[in-house]
Design an enzyme around this catalytic site. Structure first.
Site, short mmCIF file in Angstrom:
data_model
loop_
_atom_site.label_atom_id
_atom_site.label_comp_id
_atom_site.label_asym_id
_atom_site.label_seq_id
_atom_site.Cartn_x
_atom_site.Cartn_y
_atom_site.Cartn_z
N CYS A 134 0.80 -1.23 0.00
CA CYS A 134 0.00 0.00 0.00
C CYS A 134 0.83 1.28 0.00
O CYS A 134 0.38 2.30 -0.53
CB CYS A 134 -0.97 0.00 1.19
N HIS A 268 -2.89 6.67 4.58
CA HIS A 268 -3.45 5.58 3.78
C HIS A 268 -4.80 5.16 4.34
O HIS A 268 -4.94 4.90 5.54
CB HIS A 268 -2.50 4.39 3.76
N ASN A 305 -10.83 0.76 0.53
CA ASN A 305 -9.37 0.70 0.56
C ASN A 305 -8.87 0.28 -0.81
O ASN A 305 -8.92 -0.90 -1.16
CB ASN A 305 -8.92 -0.29 1.64
#
Length: 354
Positions: A134, A268, A305
């Protein structure tokens, strides 16, 4: 020595909205193949309570990671000379996974495919991918900063793109977190004192390398060799809560700043509860008990996400004044931070150009 400034952003947010009710008719299993005892309604509500996700976005079946990366690039490059790019860096982790065919395709790289679609003729526009979990887009930004500060490059396109919906096990409750999308930034050399001020990256692989990984489906009766993304959610939560605040503090100290100098923290978008806990822990490192309500924008509740795409997508929306209650102005300090597979963590301090 030149500084690196962001001169343009773009994003591609899939139009298909997938509400939590989409998962009510699923069969969910535990890692040992046992059917979950709770009802799907309870499972879905628990996920919402923890992550804050109400819906997420999925790419249509005709699109691949290359396609969404390309669309984000087009948006970021509007009005700019594409031939002036020295690098195209694409952060992604699974390549092009086509609908109905769970096989990754990464040859040639997604970056080369994007360059091809952009019709860039310049052979010295170097295109390559970063599989960094990520934090990939942020690591791409850090690498771009190194190129620019060295004098090797003047303008770089950095993209984060992912279609996670196709690599998520439909029988694993974690599949409800994942989403699709892409975000892009154009970074350019500047003689000013603004732009990227500092960054810190770490990889904790000795004990934590496998907290995010690929494994077979949890469904005990499904045959096949397909591999899906899996994660140890509780362990990741504890690891991130302990480590991310330290990396952010290191980056701020490296820039000669403190937390009270920061206008926005772009984290994030993995889990709203985890991000809130990280933020609270970060403020406690500075002896501050009350966290400003407006410091951390969140889009996870409707975007899900999307891994490497979450921060550049959020940045694009923020700079286009499309996130209610959040703005960045000239001279403001923004901190970017991410955590993901590896386990990798990075943070970057940025001053908005005056």
């Amino acid at each position: 020595m030149p500084n690196s400034i962001i001169i343009a952003t773009g994003s591609d947010i899939p139009k298909e909205r997938i509400p939590n009710s989409h998962f009510l008719d699923r069969e969910f299993y535990s890692p040992d193949g046992q059917k979950m005892e709770k009802s799907n309604a309870e499972i879905v509500q628990t996920l919402h309570n923890i992550t804050g996700i109400k819906e997420r976005r999925y790419a249509s079946d005709d699109l691949t990671t290359t396609d969404v990366a390309y669309q984000a690039a087009v948006a970021a490059l509007e009005g700019l000379d594409r031939e002036s790019l020295d690098y195209i860096i694409v952060a992604q982790n699974f390549g092009d996974v086509r609908a109905g065919n769970l096989r990754t395709d990464m040859v040639p790289t997604i970056a080369s495919r994007v360059k091809h679609l952009l019709k860039i003729k310049n052979p010295y526009c170097v295109a390559y991918d970063i599989p960094f979990g990520c934090p990939g887009w942020l690591q791409g930004m850090i690498m771009a900063d190194y190129y620019i500060r060295s004098g090797d490059a003047k303008r770089i396109l950095v993209i984060g793109a992912e279609i996670l919906s196709r690599v998520a096990d439909p029988h694993d409750i974690d599949c409800m977190i994942f989403a699709d999308g892409a975000g892009a930034t154009v970074v350019e050399a500047s003689d000013g004192a603004d732009g990227i001020l500092s960054h810190v990256t770490r990889t904790d692989a000795e004990k934590n390398a496998w907290m995010l990984r690929l494994e077979k489906t949890y469904h005990p009766h499904r045959k096949g060799d397909e591999l899906y993304i899996k994660m140890d959610g509780h362990d990741i939560y504890r690891y991130a809560l302990k480590t991310v605040p330290l990396v952010v503090k290191q980056a701020l100290e490296k820039a000669g700043l403190v937390l009270t100098d920061v206008k926005k923290l772009l984290m994030h978008q993995a889990n709203a509860k985890m991000d809130d806990a990280i933020l609270a822990r970060l403020f406690r490192l500075y002896g501050i008990k009350e966290v400003p309500a407006e410091i951390m924008p969140m889009i996870i509740h409707w975007a899900g996400n999307s891994s490497v795409a979450t921060i550049p997508t959020m940045l694009d929306l923020l700079l286009r004044n499309q996130i209610d209650g959040h703005r960045l102005s000239s001279g403001d300090i923004a901190v970017f931070a991410s955590v993901g597979a590896g386990m990798n963590i990075n943070a970057m301090v940025y001053r908005m150009p005056i």
